[in-house]
Enzyme design. Sequence first.
Site, PDB file in Angstrom:
ATOM      1  N   LYS A 119       0.826  -1.212   0.000  1.00 11.29           N
ATOM      2  CA  LYS A 119       0.000   0.000   0.000  1.00 11.29           C
ATOM      3  C   LYS A 119       0.864   1.267   0.000  1.00 11.29           C
ATOM      4  O   LYS A 119       0.461   2.289  -0.542  1.00 11.29           O
ATOM      5  CB  LYS A 119      -0.999  -0.008   1.149  1.00 11.29           C
ATOM      6  CG  LYS A 119      -2.055  -1.104   0.962  1.00 11.29           C
ATOM      7  CD  LYS A 119      -3.426  -0.787   1.507  1.00 11.29           C
ATOM      8  CE  LYS A 119      -4.423  -1.808   0.983  1.00 11.29           C
ATOM      9  NZ  LYS A 119      -5.733  -1.795   1.594  1.00 11.29           N
ATOM     10  N   LYS A 201      -4.090 -10.056  -6.767  1.00 15.29           N
ATOM     11  CA  LYS A 201      -5.412 -10.363  -6.194  1.00 15.29           C
ATOM     12  C   LYS A 201      -6.461  -9.343  -6.649  1.00 15.29           C
ATOM     13  O   LYS A 201      -6.125  -8.187  -6.939  1.00 15.29           O
ATOM     14  CB  LYS A 201      -5.327 -10.466  -4.674  1.00 15.29           C
ATOM     15  CG  LYS A 201      -5.557  -9.189  -3.934  1.00 15.29           C
ATOM     16  CD  LYS A 201      -5.835  -9.392  -2.456  1.00 15.29           C
ATOM     17  CE  LYS A 201      -6.018  -8.005  -1.849  1.00 15.29           C
ATOM     18  NZ  LYS A 201      -6.998  -7.918  -0.815  1.00 15.29           N
ATOM     19  N   LYS A 204     -11.112  -4.248  -4.428  1.00 15.57           N
ATOM     20  CA  LYS A 204     -12.201  -3.318  -4.721  1.00 15.57           C
ATOM     21  C   LYS A 204     -11.712  -1.908  -5.030  1.00 15.57           C
ATOM     22  O   LYS A 204     -12.412  -1.125  -5.661  1.00 15.57           O
ATOM     23  CB  LYS A 204     -13.246  -3.316  -3.605  1.00 15.57           C
ATOM     24  CG  LYS A 204     -12.747  -2.972  -2.218  1.00 15.57           C
ATOM     25  CD  LYS A 204     -13.909  -2.978  -1.229  1.00 15.57           C
ATOM     26  CE  LYS A 204     -13.717  -3.908  -0.053  1.00 15.57           C
ATOM     27  NZ  LYS A 204     -12.501  -3.721   0.748  1.00 15.57           N
TER      28      LYS A 204
HETATM   29  N1  AQP Z   1      -9.138 -11.249  -3.919  1.00 12.87           N
HETATM   30  C1  AQP Z   1      -9.531 -11.780  -2.768  1.00 12.87           C
HETATM   31  N2  AQP Z   1      -9.747 -13.115  -2.672  1.00 12.87           N
HETATM   32  C2  AQP Z   1     -10.154 -13.668  -1.489  1.00 12.87           C
HETATM   33  N3  AQP Z   1     -10.388 -12.934  -0.371  1.00 12.87           N
HETATM   34  C3  AQP Z   1     -10.188 -11.607  -0.433  1.00 12.87           C
HETATM   35  N4  AQP Z   1     -10.308 -10.617   0.476  1.00 12.87           N
HETATM   36  C4  AQP Z   1      -9.955  -9.443  -0.091  1.00 12.87           C
HETATM   37  N5  AQP Z   1      -9.626  -9.621  -1.375  1.00 12.87           N
HETATM   38  C5  AQP Z   1      -9.737 -10.960  -1.621  1.00 12.87           C
HETATM   39  C6  AQP Z   1     -10.786 -10.813   1.841  1.00 12.87           C
HETATM   40  O1  AQP Z   1     -11.909  -9.962   2.029  1.00 12.87           O
HETATM   41  C7  AQP Z   1     -11.982  -9.568   3.405  1.00 12.87           C
HETATM   42  C8  AQP Z   1     -12.211  -8.101   3.530  1.00 12.87           C
HETATM   43  O2  AQP Z   1     -11.103  -7.419   2.991  1.00 12.87           O
HETATM   44  P1  AQP Z   1     -10.889  -5.881   3.320  1.00 12.87           P
HETATM   45  O3  AQP Z   1     -11.880  -5.069   2.603  1.00 12.87           O
HETATM   46  O4  AQP Z   1     -10.914  -5.683   4.780  1.00 12.87           O
HETATM   47  O5  AQP Z   1      -9.411  -5.562   2.862  1.00 12.87           O
HETATM   48  P2  AQP Z   1      -8.547  -6.060   1.675  1.00 12.87           P
HETATM   49  O6  AQP Z   1      -8.068  -7.449   1.957  1.00 12.87           O
HETATM   50  O7  AQP Z   1      -7.498  -5.034   1.475  1.00 12.87           O
HETATM   51  O8  AQP Z   1      -9.581  -6.124   0.440  1.00 12.87           O
HETATM   52  P3  AQP Z   1      -9.528  -5.313  -0.904  1.00 12.87           P
HETATM   53  O9  AQP Z   1     -10.762  -5.667  -1.676  1.00 12.87           O
HETATM   54  O10 AQP Z   1      -8.224  -5.541  -1.596  1.00 12.87           O
HETATM   55  O11 AQP Z   1      -9.670  -3.822  -0.400  1.00 12.87           O
HETATM   56  P4  AQP Z   1      -8.789  -2.569  -0.792  1.00 12.87           P
HETATM   57  O12 AQP Z   1      -8.809  -2.523  -2.293  1.00 12.87           O
HETATM   58  O13 AQP Z   1      -9.458  -1.412  -0.151  1.00 12.87           O
HETATM   59  O14 AQP Z   1      -7.423  -2.811  -0.239  1.00 12.87           O
HETATM   60  C9  AQP Z   1     -10.661 -10.019   4.050  1.00 12.87           C
HETATM   61  O15 AQP Z   1     -10.913 -11.180   4.802  1.00 12.87           O
HETATM   62  C10 AQP Z   1      -9.770 -10.332   2.874  1.00 12.87           C
HETATM   63  O16 AQP Z   1      -8.842 -11.349   3.179  1.00 12.87           O
END
Ligand code: AQP
Length: 337
Positions: A119, A201, A204
Amino acid sequence: MENQAPAKKKSVFSGIQPTGVFTLGNYLGAVKNWPQLQDDYRCTYCIVDMHAITVRQDPKQLRQRSLEAYALLLACGVDPQKSNVFIQSHVKTHAELAWVLNCNTSFGQLSRMTQFKDKSQKHPEDINAGLFDYPVLMAADILAYQADLVPVGIDQKQHLELARDIAQRFNTQYGNTFTIPEPYIPQATAKIMSLQEPTKKMSKSDTNVKSFISILDEKDTVIKKFRSAVTDSEACVRYAEGKDGINNLMTIYQAVAGKSFEEIEKDFEGKGYGDFKTAVGEAVADHLAPVRDKWKALMDDKDYLKQSYTDGAQRALAISQRTIDKVYKKVGFIPLG
Ligand code: AQP
C-alpha cells in the site's frame, strides 16, 4: 446422571473495509462464509471504517460507502438477530485497545508486513502512521471480542499471525488475558485474482474497474467483464500451472456453480474460451442476483439500517468493554469511579 451445562459457543470475529462495493473476491474469500458460522458460533462482524481511512477517503463518500457496506453484509446473509453487526467507529474500545497493543508491538515486526509495503507503493504520497499501524488496530478488533476464529482471505493471514503474536506476548507479560485466535481460510477461494492481471489479487479499490466484479454489478456488466478477462492462447479449459487467468475463472466457477474442476474440464472440452467465459459470467450473475435485490430493498429502509447498526454497536461495546476493563487493570491504569 447430572445435567451438564451446554458448552459455551466459540466466538468469531471478522471485518471488511468500506473502500468500495465488495468484490467477488471479498465475497468468495470471506463474507460468503460469515452467515454459515452464525448458528454454531457467537459471531461479531463489522464494517471497518477506521481501517479505511489509512488510505485517503472522501468523507461524504466514506459515509455513503459505510452504510452501503453495512447493508451489503445483511444482503449477503449476515443476520443482525444472530450476529453482532456494527460499524467500527461506533465502538470506542477498538481504538482504546489498539493504543495499549501499540505499546506492546515491536516496530521491527510491523515493518515486515507485506500489505504495508504494497500500500505504501500504491500511495507514495500518503504513507501515514495509521497505514503502518493497520495490523495493530486489526489485532485490537479481534482480541477485543476474544475471538477463537477469524474468517478471512489468505491476504490477511500475515496480519492474523501478528495478532496471535501480540496476544501471546501480552498473555506472557501480564497473565492470561486474550484468547489466541485461529484463522479460518477457505481452501479453494482464499485468493480470487484480478480479471485483468491474474497474478494479482482482485481488489475493490483497483482503478481498473474491469479487473474486479463488484457484487452489485448488473448481469450484462458481469458477463462483459468476464468476457474481457485476460487468459492465455492455449484455448483449452484445464487447470494447470501457468494458466493463471483460466485457473482463476475455474476457481470462481467451481465456487458458484458447485462443479469440480474435472466436471468443468469435461463440460468445456473442445469449446473455446468465449463459451467458458460467458458460462462463468452467467453463473456468477445468477448467484449474485438475490444479494443485489436484497441490498436494494435494505437501502430503501434507512431507519431499519440505523436501528440495526445502533443495536449492533451497543452489544459490541458491552462485550469489548469487558476486555478493555481487564486490559486497563492489567497494565496498571487506575479504574474510574
Ligand atoms: N481477492 C480476494 N480473494 C479472497 N479474499 C479476499 N479478500 C480481499 N480480497 C480478496 C478478503 O476480504 C476480506 C475483507 O477485505 P478488506 O476489505 O478488509 O481488505 P482487503 O483485503 O485489502 O480487500 P480489498 O478488496 O483488496 O480492499 P482494498 O482494495 O481497499 O485494499 C478479508 O478477509 C480479505 O482477506
